[in-house]
Design a protein around this motif. Structure first.
Motif, PDB file in Angstrom:
ATOM      1  N   CYS A 146      63.306   9.360  33.584  1.00 48.38           N
ATOM      2  CA  CYS A 146      61.781   8.954  33.554  1.00 48.38           C
ATOM      3  C   CYS A 146      61.268  10.449  34.237  1.00 48.38           C
ATOM      4  O   CYS A 146      60.280  10.848  33.951  1.00 48.38           O
ATOM      5  N   VAL A 147      61.820  10.612  35.533  1.00 51.73           N
ATOM      6  CA  VAL A 147      61.219  11.695  36.241  1.00 51.73           C
ATOM      7  C   VAL A 147      61.593  13.188  35.547  1.00 51.73           C
ATOM      8  O   VAL A 147      60.505  13.725  35.446  1.00 51.73           O
ATOM      9  N   SER A 148      62.492  13.143  35.044  1.00 56.04           N
ATOM     10  CA  SER A 148      62.942  14.471  34.071  1.00 56.04           C
ATOM     11  C   SER A 148      62.390  14.762  32.896  1.00 56.04           C
ATOM     12  O   SER A 148      62.283  15.669  32.287  1.00 56.04           O
ATOM     13  N   HIS A 149      62.325  13.675  32.273  1.00 56.03           N
ATOM     14  CA  HIS A 149      61.728  13.898  30.656  1.00 56.03           C
ATOM     15  C   HIS A 149      60.410  12.759  30.575  1.00 56.03           C
ATOM     16  O   HIS A 149      59.597  13.571  29.788  1.00 56.03           O
ATOM     17  N   GLY A 150      60.434  11.404  30.882  1.00 55.67           N
ATOM     18  CA  GLY A 150      59.453  10.762  30.246  1.00 55.67           C
ATOM     19  C   GLY A 150      58.231  10.975  30.862  1.00 55.67           C
ATOM     20  O   GLY A 150      57.285  11.271  30.180  1.00 55.67           O
ATOM     21  N   ILE A 151      58.014  11.297  32.277  1.00 59.40           N
ATOM     22  CA  ILE A 151      56.894  11.312  32.913  1.00 59.40           C
ATOM     23  C   ILE A 151      56.358  12.908  32.359  1.00 59.40           C
ATOM     24  O   ILE A 151      54.983  13.010  31.867  1.00 59.40           O
ATOM     25  N   PRO A 152      57.082  13.863  32.342  1.00 61.49           N
ATOM     26  CA  PRO A 152      56.769  15.293  31.771  1.00 61.49           C
ATOM     27  C   PRO A 152      56.172  15.105  30.337  1.00 61.49           C
ATOM     28  O   PRO A 152      55.051  15.755  30.080  1.00 61.49           O
ATOM     29  N   GLN A 153      56.979  14.480  29.643  1.00 58.52           N
ATOM     30  CA  GLN A 153      56.317  14.341  28.336  1.00 58.52           C
ATOM     31  C   GLN A 153      55.173  13.564  28.166  1.00 58.52           C
ATOM     32  O   GLN A 153      54.230  14.084  27.355  1.00 58.52           O
ATOM     33  N   ALA A 154      54.836  12.700  28.585  1.00 60.69           N
ATOM     34  CA  ALA A 154      53.592  11.873  28.570  1.00 60.69           C
ATOM     35  C   ALA A 154      52.456  12.621  29.271  1.00 60.69           C
ATOM     36  O   ALA A 154      51.482  12.724  28.735  1.00 60.69           O
ATOM     37  N   GLN A 155      52.554  13.448  30.338  1.00 62.07           N
ATOM     38  CA  GLN A 155      51.770  14.455  30.908  1.00 62.07           C
ATOM     39  C   GLN A 155      51.642  15.572  29.794  1.00 62.07           C
ATOM     40  O   GLN A 155      50.369  15.954  29.491  1.00 62.07           O
ATOM     41  N   THR A 192      61.039   4.281  28.252  1.00 59.96           N
ATOM     42  CA  THR A 192      60.637   3.682  27.044  1.00 59.96           C
ATOM     43  C   THR A 192      59.426   4.179  26.531  1.00 59.96           C
ATOM     44  O   THR A 192      58.225   4.072  27.529  1.00 59.96           O
ATOM     45  N   LEU A 193      59.062   4.868  25.431  1.00 53.94           N
ATOM     46  CA  LEU A 193      57.913   5.268  24.970  1.00 53.94           C
ATOM     47  C   LEU A 193      57.322   4.549  23.942  1.00 53.94           C
ATOM     48  O   LEU A 193      58.215   4.110  22.900  1.00 53.94           O
ATOM     49  N   ILE A 194      56.194   3.865  23.963  1.00 54.89           N
ATOM     50  CA  ILE A 194      55.492   2.917  23.048  1.00 54.89           C
ATOM     51  C   ILE A 194      54.577   3.557  22.299  1.00 54.89           C
ATOM     52  O   ILE A 194      53.474   4.127  23.027  1.00 54.89           O
ATOM     53  N   LEU A 195      54.314   3.664  20.881  1.00 56.10           N
ATOM     54  CA  LEU A 195      53.392   3.885  20.259  1.00 56.10           C
ATOM     55  C   LEU A 195      52.408   2.809  19.576  1.00 56.10           C
ATOM     56  O   LEU A 195      53.179   2.042  18.777  1.00 56.10           O
ATOM     57  N   LEU A 240      51.719  -2.388  17.073  1.00 54.66           N
ATOM     58  CA  LEU A 240      53.009  -1.517  17.452  1.00 54.66           C
ATOM     59  C   LEU A 240      53.575  -0.818  16.369  1.00 54.66           C
ATOM     60  O   LEU A 240      53.738  -1.289  15.281  1.00 54.66           O
ATOM     61  N   ARG A 241      53.561   0.511  16.544  1.00 58.57           N
ATOM     62  CA  ARG A 241      54.181   1.370  15.470  1.00 58.57           C
ATOM     63  C   ARG A 241      55.533   1.838  15.736  1.00 58.57           C
ATOM     64  O   ARG A 241      56.241   2.042  14.766  1.00 58.57           O
ATOM     65  N   ASP A 242      56.095   2.298  16.882  1.00 58.22           N
ATOM     66  CA  ASP A 242      57.154   2.540  17.327  1.00 58.22           C
ATOM     67  C   ASP A 242      57.328   2.276  18.691  1.00 58.22           C
ATOM     68  O   ASP A 242      56.556   2.141  19.481  1.00 58.22           O
ATOM     69  N   GLN A 243      58.905   2.129  19.232  1.00 56.56           N
ATOM     70  CA  GLN A 243      59.138   2.255  20.286  1.00 56.56           C
ATOM     71  C   GLN A 243      60.592   3.013  20.633  1.00 56.56           C
ATOM     72  O   GLN A 243      61.382   2.732  19.736  1.00 56.56           O
ATOM     73  N   HIS A 244      60.548   3.845  21.548  1.00 55.78           N
ATOM     74  CA  HIS A 244      61.828   4.404  21.702  1.00 55.78           C
ATOM     75  C   HIS A 244      62.265   4.377  23.165  1.00 55.78           C
ATOM     76  O   HIS A 244      61.625   4.572  24.145  1.00 55.78           O
ATOM     77  N   PHE A 245      63.471   4.105  23.204  1.00 59.83           N
ATOM     78  CA  PHE A 245      64.168   4.147  24.480  1.00 59.83           C
ATOM     79  C   PHE A 245      65.209   5.179  24.609  1.00 59.83           C
ATOM     80  O   PHE A 245      65.756   5.864  23.889  1.00 59.83           O
ATOM     81  N   GLY A 246      64.746   6.083  26.094  1.00 59.72           N
ATOM     82  CA  GLY A 246      65.343   7.196  26.235  1.00 59.72           C
ATOM     83  C   GLY A 246      64.771   8.355  25.761  1.00 59.72           C
ATOM     84  O   GLY A 246      63.608   8.283  25.733  1.00 59.72           O
ATOM     85  N   ASN A 247      65.340   9.478  25.605  1.00 59.25           N
ATOM     86  CA  ASN A 247      64.625  10.586  25.446  1.00 59.25           C
ATOM     87  C   ASN A 247      64.173  10.807  23.998  1.00 59.25           C
ATOM     88  O   ASN A 247      64.714  10.411  23.147  1.00 59.25           O
ATOM     89  N   VAL A 248      62.739  11.264  23.785  1.00 59.28           N
ATOM     90  CA  VAL A 248      62.230  11.515  22.414  1.00 59.28           C
ATOM     91  C   VAL A 248      61.934  13.130  22.279  1.00 59.28           C
ATOM     92  O   VAL A 248      61.329  13.847  23.223  1.00 59.28           O
ATOM     93  N   ASN A 249      62.432  13.663  21.160  1.00 58.06           N
ATOM     94  CA  ASN A 249      62.037  14.784  20.886  1.00 58.06           C
ATOM     95  C   ASN A 249      60.448  15.152  20.994  1.00 58.06           C
ATOM     96  O   ASN A 249      59.788  14.367  19.954  1.00 58.06           O
ATOM     97  N   GLN A 256      54.413  12.237  14.891  1.00 61.03           N
ATOM     98  CA  GLN A 256      54.209  10.563  14.796  1.00 61.03           C
ATOM     99  C   GLN A 256      53.059  10.249  15.177  1.00 61.03           C
ATOM    100  O   GLN A 256      51.900   9.767  14.617  1.00 61.03           O
ATOM    101  N   ILE A 257      52.488  11.028  16.170  1.00 55.09           N
ATOM    102  CA  ILE A 257      50.933  10.901  16.948  1.00 55.09           C
ATOM    103  C   ILE A 257      50.101  11.439  15.954  1.00 55.09           C
ATOM    104  O   ILE A 257      49.121  10.520  15.768  1.00 55.09           O
TER     105      ILE A 257
END
Length: 162
Positions: free
Chosen positions: A45-54, A123-126, A133-142, A149-150
């Protein structure tokens, strides 16, 4: 994971940060919703998820895409309190809204995490502009695949925003 294309379950949030009022799927109708479900002590989350959301928050127009953090704690409960989360949000300079997923008595899994049948964090949810709900990814997302997708969801939403 719940089936894509169905109405997204509402979130169960005890407290919000970085927003003057609670957010709901209905209140965000017409926008694409990107939820980053995370835990402060989750390395991914700290290394990938939060930076990606930002990056998503900084890249897309807030009139079209709403980024939301969901602090969904299923372990180390005593260490990851809302007070600790507030410091984390400040230290990591998170500017998008962050909700604290509500706990249920008798289970270690928070309510929204259970509603979405998440496997863990990050987990990233679109959610599309109509609240499905259109998609849900567990772990790293490219990043490139996620951006595509967005954009696809934004193109679909154009008639709703006109």
């Amino acid at each position: 994971m719940i089936s894509p294309g169905r109405p997204a379950p509402e979130w169960h949030v005890d407290q919000w940060f970085n927003t003057p009022e609670p957010l709901t799927i209905a209140s965000l109708r017409g926008k694409i919703i990107v939820i980053e479900a995370f835990q402060m002590l989750c390395p991914g989350c700290v290394s990938h998820g939060i930076p990606q959301a930002q990056r998503i928050y900084q890249t897309f127009s807030p009139q079209q895409v709403q980024v939301i953090g969901l602090h969904t704690v299923f372990e180390h409960h005593a260490a990851m309190t809302p007070v600790s989360l507030e410091a984390f949000i400040h230290e990591y300079r998170i500017n998008f809204p962050v909700g604290v997923d509500r706990h249920s008595e008798g289970t270690h899994l928070p309510q929204t995490m259970r509603s979405y049948a998440m496997q863990g964090t990050p987990t990233l949810i679109l959610i599309d502009a109509q609240g499905n709900l259109r998609d849900q990814h567990f772990g790293n997302v490219n990043d490139l695949a996620l951006g595509a997708q967005i954009m696809e969801l934004m193109i679909e939403a154009k008639p709703l925003q006109a």
